[in-house]
Design a protein around this motif. Structure first.
Motif, PDB file in Angstrom:
ATOM      1  N   SER A  50       0.828  -1.211   0.000  1.00 13.85           N
ATOM      2  CA  SER A  50       0.000   0.000   0.000  1.00 13.85           C
ATOM      3  C   SER A  50       0.862   1.260   0.000  1.00 13.85           C
ATOM      4  CB  SER A  50      -0.939   0.012   1.214  1.00 13.85           C
ATOM      5  OG  SER A  50      -1.865  -1.038   1.147  1.00 13.85           O
ATOM      6  N   LEU A  51       1.933   1.246   0.796  1.00 13.76           N
ATOM      7  CA  LEU A  51       2.848   2.384   0.840  1.00 13.76           C
ATOM      8  C   LEU A  51       3.533   2.584  -0.509  1.00 13.76           C
ATOM      9  CD1 LEU A  51       4.416   1.742   4.362  1.00 13.76           C
ATOM     10  CD2 LEU A  51       3.038   3.734   3.734  1.00 13.76           C
ATOM     11  N   GLN A  52       3.971   1.479  -1.124  1.00 16.11           N
ATOM     12  CA  GLN A  52       4.634   1.575  -2.421  1.00 16.11           C
ATOM     13  C   GLN A  52       3.691   2.115  -3.484  1.00 16.11           C
ATOM     14  OE1 GLN A  52       6.016  -2.541  -2.524  1.00 16.11           O
ATOM     15  NE2 GLN A  52       8.136  -1.878  -2.289  1.00 16.11           N
ATOM     16  N   LYS A  53       2.444   1.696  -3.454  1.00 16.85           N
ATOM     17  CA  LYS A  53       1.453   2.196  -4.414  1.00 16.85           C
ATOM     18  C   LYS A  53       1.192   3.678  -4.209  1.00 16.85           C
ATOM     19  CE  LYS A  53      -1.179  -1.934  -5.666  1.00 16.85           C
ATOM     20  NZ  LYS A  53      -2.519  -2.581  -5.662  1.00 16.85           N
ATOM     21  N   ALA A  54       1.157   4.107  -2.952  1.00 13.44           N
ATOM     22  CA  ALA A  54       0.920   5.523  -2.656  1.00 13.44           C
ATOM     23  C   ALA A  54       2.039   6.387  -3.227  1.00 13.44           C
ATOM     24  CB  ALA A  54       0.796   5.735  -1.152  1.00 13.44           C
ATOM     25  N   TYR A  55       3.283   5.918  -3.098  1.00 15.93           N
ATOM     26  CA  TYR A  55       4.404   6.670  -3.672  1.00 15.93           C
ATOM     27  C   TYR A  55       4.382   6.615  -5.202  1.00 15.93           C
ATOM     28  CZ  TYR A  55       6.551   7.382   0.910  1.00 15.93           C
ATOM     29  OH  TYR A  55       6.807   7.795   2.195  1.00 15.93           O
ATOM     30  N   GLU A  56       3.996   5.491  -5.762  1.00 19.37           N
ATOM     31  CA  GLU A  56       3.910   5.375  -7.218  1.00 19.37           C
ATOM     32  C   GLU A  56       2.893   6.357  -7.791  1.00 19.37           C
ATOM     33  OE1 GLU A  56       3.051   1.278  -7.958  1.00 19.37           O
ATOM     34  OE2 GLU A  56       5.078   0.607  -7.397  1.00 19.37           O
ATOM     35  N   LYS A  57       1.803   6.568  -7.070  1.00 16.32           N
ATOM     36  CA  LYS A  57       0.781   7.505  -7.530  1.00 16.32           C
ATOM     37  C   LYS A  57       1.303   8.942  -7.570  1.00 16.32           C
ATOM     38  CE  LYS A  57      -3.430   5.033  -6.194  1.00 16.32           C
ATOM     39  NZ  LYS A  57      -4.640   5.042  -5.305  1.00 16.32           N
ATOM     40  N   LEU A  58       2.264   9.243  -6.708  1.00 14.20           N
ATOM     41  CA  LEU A  58       2.851  10.586  -6.711  1.00 14.20           C
ATOM     42  C   LEU A  58       3.741  10.802  -7.934  1.00 14.20           C
ATOM     43  CD1 LEU A  58       3.808  10.978  -2.940  1.00 14.20           C
ATOM     44  CD2 LEU A  58       1.857  12.000  -4.129  1.00 14.20           C
ATOM     45  N   GLY A  59       4.206   9.697  -8.533  1.00 13.17           N
ATOM     46  CA  GLY A  59       4.989   9.778  -9.760  1.00 13.17           C
ATOM     47  C   GLY A  59       6.465   9.980  -9.517  1.00 13.17           C
ATOM     48  N   LYS A  60       7.255   9.766 -10.562  1.00 11.82           N
ATOM     49  CA  LYS A  60       8.699   9.939 -10.484  1.00 11.82           C
ATOM     50  C   LYS A  60       9.071  11.408 -10.358  1.00 11.82           C
ATOM     51  CE  LYS A  60      10.114   5.724 -12.864  1.00 11.82           C
ATOM     52  NZ  LYS A  60      10.861   5.156 -14.011  1.00 11.82           N
ATOM     53  N   GLY A  61       8.349  12.272 -11.046  1.00 14.39           N
ATOM     54  CA  GLY A  61       8.598  13.705 -10.900  1.00 14.39           C
ATOM     55  C   GLY A  61       7.878  14.212  -9.680  1.00 14.39           C
ATOM     56  N   ARG A  62       8.200  13.615  -8.549  1.00 21.29           N
ATOM     57  CA  ARG A  62       7.471  13.806  -7.297  1.00 21.29           C
ATOM     58  C   ARG A  62       7.445  15.271  -6.863  1.00 21.29           C
ATOM     59  NH1 ARG A  62       8.977   9.054  -3.723  1.00 21.29           N
ATOM     60  NH2 ARG A  62       7.852   8.129  -5.469  1.00 21.29           N
ATOM     61  N   PRO A  63       6.265  15.784  -6.504  1.00 20.08           N
ATOM     62  CA  PRO A  63       6.214  17.149  -5.985  1.00 20.08           C
ATOM     63  C   PRO A  63       6.874  17.216  -4.615  1.00 20.08           C
ATOM     64  CG  PRO A  63       4.122  16.064  -5.615  1.00 20.08           C
ATOM     65  CD  PRO A  63       4.963  15.107  -6.421  1.00 20.08           C
ATOM     66  N   SER A  64       7.117  18.416  -4.125  1.00 18.58           N
ATOM     67  CA  SER A  64       7.619  18.531  -2.761  1.00 18.58           C
ATOM     68  C   SER A  64       6.553  17.962  -1.837  1.00 18.58           C
ATOM     69  CB  SER A  64       7.923  19.995  -2.426  1.00 18.58           C
ATOM     70  OG  SER A  64       6.818  20.827  -2.698  1.00 18.58           O
ATOM     71  N   LEU A  65       6.963  17.073  -0.963  1.00 17.70           N
ATOM     72  CA  LEU A  65       6.021  16.419  -0.064  1.00 17.70           C
ATOM     73  C   LEU A  65       5.610  17.373   1.051  1.00 17.70           C
ATOM     74  CD1 LEU A  65       7.683  12.886   0.129  1.00 17.70           C
ATOM     75  CD2 LEU A  65       5.786  13.637  -1.312  1.00 17.70           C
ATOM     76  N   SER A  66       4.455  17.120   1.625  1.00 17.48           N
ATOM     77  CA  SER A  66       3.895  18.070   2.594  1.00 17.48           C
ATOM     78  C   SER A  66       3.013  17.349   3.594  1.00 17.48           C
ATOM     79  CB  SER A  66       3.058  19.126   1.863  1.00 17.48           C
ATOM     80  OG  SER A  66       1.941  18.507   1.209  1.00 17.48           O
ATOM     81  N   ARG A  67       2.654  18.080   4.639  1.00 17.61           N
ATOM     82  CA  ARG A  67       1.708  17.553   5.615  1.00 17.61           C
ATOM     83  C   ARG A  67       0.401  17.166   4.941  1.00 17.61           C
ATOM     84  NH1 ARG A  67      -2.579  19.605   7.090  1.00 17.61           N
ATOM     85  NH2 ARG A  67      -2.036  21.652   6.279  1.00 17.61           N
ATOM     86  N   GLU A  68      -0.039  17.989   4.000  1.00 14.74           N
ATOM     87  CA  GLU A  68      -1.319  17.722   3.330  1.00 14.74           C
ATOM     88  C   GLU A  68      -1.298  16.367   2.628  1.00 14.74           C
ATOM     89  OE1 GLU A  68      -0.913  22.309   2.992  1.00 14.74           O
ATOM     90  OE2 GLU A  68       0.382  20.572   3.222  1.00 14.74           O
ATOM     91  N   ILE A  69      -0.209  16.080   1.922  1.00 22.52           N
ATOM     92  CA  ILE A  69      -0.101  14.795   1.216  1.00 22.52           C
ATOM     93  C   ILE A  69      -0.045  13.645   2.211  1.00 22.52           C
ATOM     94  CG2 ILE A  69       1.418  13.382  -0.242  1.00 22.52           C
ATOM     95  CD1 ILE A  69       2.195  15.943  -1.727  1.00 22.52           C
TER      96      ILE A  69
END
Length: 359
Positions: A224-243
């Motif tokens: 589930s964690l791996q899928k969540a990161y995959e959904k963010l994509g390789k060009g990952r945005p800056s991560l945040s509390r909201e995400i």
């Protein structure tokens, strides 16, 4: 101000409050510019743990409406200013030229054109009597960038002897030189998730990853964690509390033993970071941030990295206060009117000089 700008030696206090809500890092630094090269010395430091009251206020700040948020913005700024004043008195420091404050991030949604760090610089200045540089991210966001990460220019100027710098704070981010350009990106959540889970056991954090090491990896949660990161994509945005709250909290709230949750989340961190390193190239990687003290996390990270990646732990002071040091440098660059935020890192239209100077 002309004398300050022309100076090649700067006495600065850097302030950093990270997403893991563990407290405020204060670092009194001397920064020197000689023959185009920056050097530094960290003269005094202090980590101030948040009281339960401040932790509650900061963790719930995003729920406040206008007037309540502004009141907290000013009161937190005053709190930071008083902390600095006490720090200066305790360490008998003289000649501080200014304070560079990151503030505490409450909102970070660059895709909507805004970011907000709590801790009004005017209040810090009023409480301390020292000029303040703050609000480092907003200009970059207005220029189409992510406003993050900001630390990589400091990695380039102060820690250029390493191939890459890995920060293990609330969020893991990596900065690296690629074809003579500094590249950097957020990778995954670290202490933001680990500390949340430790809090379920009334702990501020899982020291050395002891609880995590007693658990077992839960395959379903890891997937589930791996899928969540995959959904963010390789060009990952800056991560945040909201995400984190929107996409990861529900995964962490699965009905499995706490030790297994911590173990699985730690494994996920190690996997995501190992994937973030370039392949086929020998790398010396400087590791800093609170997660560097988590021996179980570091063990899992070493296990997942190939032999080309050498993880280097510096002295404890650098591990703990590198970000405060670099914000001190960002403040110096702002005062000098020089670039302190790189478009190659944030995706902005241009390199820029962010920060508001008061006092």
């Amino acid at each position: 101000m002309a004398k300050l700008v022309d100076s090649q030696k700067y006495k600065v206090i850097g302030l950093m409050s990270g997403t893991s809500l563990d407290g405020v890092d204060i670092a009194y630094c001397i920064l020197r510019l000689q023959d185009g090269n920056w050097s530094f010395s960290i003269e005094a430091t202090q980590g101030v743990t948040y009281t339960s009251s401040w932790k509650k206020k900061l963790s719930q700040a995003h729920l406040l409406e206008g007037s309540g948020l502004l009141e907290l913005h000013f009161s937190y700024g005053k709190y930071l200013g008083l902390l600095v004043d006490a720090f200066i008195m305790k360490n008998k420091i003289k000649g501080v030229q200014y304070i560079a404050s990151h503030g505490h991030t409450v909102f970070h949604q660059p895709e909507k054109g805004y970011t907000f760090q709590l801790g009004d610089g005017n209040a810090i200045h009023a409480a301390s009597g020292i000029p303040v540089v703050y609000d480092f991210r907003s200009l970059d966001v207005k220029l189409g960038g992510q406003g993050a990460p900001l630390v990589p220019i400091g990695d380039k100027l102060l820690f250029g002897e390493y191939d890459a710098c890995l920060n293990l704070g609330g969020i893991a981010n990596l900065s690296i030189e690629v074809n003579r350009q500094r590249k950097a990106y957020d990778i995954c959540f670290v202490n933001m998730g680990l500390n949340y889970l430790a809090g379920l056991n009334n702990l501020s954090y899982d020291k050395n990853g002891t609880l995590a090491s007693d658990g077992e990896v839960n395959p379903a949660m890891l997937k589930s964690l791996q899928k969540a990161y995959e959904k963010l994509g390789k060009g990952r945005p800056s991560l945040s509390r909201e995400i984190f709250e929107k996409q990861f909290l529900k995964i962490l709230d699965k009905e499995i033993p706490l030790e297994d949750k911590l173990c699985t989340f730690t494994e996920s961190i190690a996997i995501e970071i190992a994937k973030g390193f370039p392949t086929g190239k020998k790398l010396s990687v400087l590791c800093t941030g609170g997660g560097s003290f988590n021996s179980f996390l570091m063990y899992r990270l070493i296990e997942h990295c190939n032999n080309d990646v050498v993880l280097i732990l510096p002295d404890e002071e650098t591990v703990n206060f590198k970000e405060a040091l670099i914000f001190a440098l960002l403040g110096v660059l702002r005062v000098r009117g020089e670039v302190n935020c790189l478009k190659s890192v944030t995706g902005a239209r241009q390199d820029n000089c962010g920060g508001v100077l008061v006092g």
